[in-house]
Design a protein around this motif. Structure first.
Motif, mmCIF file in Angstrom:
data_model
loop_
_atom_site.group_PDB
_atom_site.id
_atom_site.type_symbol
_atom_site.label_atom_id
_atom_site.label_comp_id
_atom_site.label_asym_id
_atom_site.label_seq_id
_atom_site.Cartn_x
_atom_site.Cartn_y
_atom_site.Cartn_z
ATOM 1 N N ASP A 118 -42.999 51.181 23.830
ATOM 2 C CA ASP A 118 -43.454 51.127 25.227
ATOM 3 C C ASP A 118 -44.976 51.151 25.299
ATOM 4 O OD1 ASP A 118 -40.890 51.068 26.287
ATOM 5 O OD2 ASP A 118 -40.776 53.242 26.562
ATOM 6 N N ASP A 147 -34.463 55.213 31.417
ATOM 7 C CA ASP A 147 -35.360 56.158 30.747
ATOM 8 C C ASP A 147 -36.784 56.017 31.264
ATOM 9 O OD1 ASP A 147 -33.374 57.250 29.188
ATOM 10 O OD2 ASP A 147 -34.005 56.289 27.318
ATOM 11 N N HIS A 148 -37.230 54.783 31.497
ATOM 12 C CA HIS A 148 -38.577 54.547 32.032
ATOM 13 C C HIS A 148 -38.726 55.221 33.395
ATOM 14 C CE1 HIS A 148 -39.044 50.438 29.714
ATOM 15 N NE2 HIS A 148 -38.864 51.475 28.902
ATOM 16 N N LYS A 159 -31.770 57.060 25.931
ATOM 17 C CA LYS A 159 -30.783 56.653 26.933
ATOM 18 C C LYS A 159 -30.082 57.816 27.612
ATOM 19 C CE LYS A 159 -29.993 51.966 25.316
ATOM 20 N NZ LYS A 159 -29.043 50.905 24.950
ATOM 21 N N HIS A 219 -35.806 50.144 33.043
ATOM 22 C CA HIS A 219 -34.905 50.955 32.209
ATOM 23 C C HIS A 219 -34.760 52.355 32.817
ATOM 24 C CE1 HIS A 219 -33.325 53.075 28.725
ATOM 25 N NE2 HIS A 219 -33.276 51.948 28.026
#
Length: 223
Positions: free
Chosen positions: A14, A123-124, A85, A121
């Protein structure tokens, strides 16, 4: 000039895809940068064909790639230790308090993270929200500025033009080097771009256009 920058993203790679040029610019200016990486990306889907890894070996591979990327970007690394995740299922307050403790120690003047709900995402979105809450929990006198990075297809339609657009053309080659240090993931997605200098000139121009600007929004706190 910033005194210290802290980058908060959930996965190895990332930082390279999202902010490598910005990080390199700060380091060139002598500004210390620390990456708080949420997970080891151990649930990443790309394990090669034929496979080069399995679920047991992938975390160590991705950790080694992350260490290499941080070396290329000349920044410090702190692993937060969350599971890939699953960040969306963590208690956001607890994650925020964890981040606040680290931010209180590092005393950054700038935090870079994902823009919640516009970072694709789960998680993001989750770690971005926790990072923003962590800064909000800090005393206003010590609160750093937050640059939030949106990457969804519609973010400009909803949020408008980004506040910060960093032209990182001068750092393009180094950014690509950092991206490809995450070889287990980037090779599949960007394998054709690995030797940019050998591609047709119009393809080179398209790649450089895509990767030579990094966009951020200043997060506006109301208190």
């Amino acid at each position: 000039m910033e005194k210290r920058v802290v980058v908060i993203y959930p996965h190895p790679d990332d930082e390279s895809f999202g902010a490598a040029g910005t990080i390199l610019k700060f380091r060139e200016e002598g500004v210390p940068v620390t990456y708080l990486c949420g997970t080891l990306g151990e649930m990443g889907r790309n394990m090669g064909n034929p496979p080069f890894a399995n679920r047991e070996t992938l975390p160590e591979i991705r950790k080694a790639e992350l260490l290499n990327a941080c070396h290329i970007l000349d920044m410090d690394l702190k692993m937060l230790g969350y599971r890939d995740k699953t960040l969306e299922f963590e208690d956001i307050r607890e994650v925020a308090l964890h981040l606040k403790q680290i931010l209180d120690e590092l005393k950054p003047t700038l935090v870079i993270t994902h823009y919640p709900d516009y970072a694709v995402h789960p998680d993001h979105n989750a770690l971005g929200a926790a990072a923003i809450e962590a800064v909000q929990l800090m005393d206003t006198a010590n609160r750093p500025e937050v640059w939030a990075q949106a990457i969804s297809n519609n973010y400009m339609d909803v949020l408008g033009k980004p506040d910060i657009v960093n032209d990182i053309t001068n750092y393009f080659e180094k950014k690509m080097e950092a991206i490809f240090s995450h070889d287990s993931q980037a090779a599949g997605v960007l394998g054709q771009f690995k030797h940019v200098d050998k591609l047709e000139s119009d393809v080179q121009d398209d790649i450089k256009k895509r990767f030579s600007k990094e966009h951020f929004y200043r997060w506006k706190y109301t208190d």
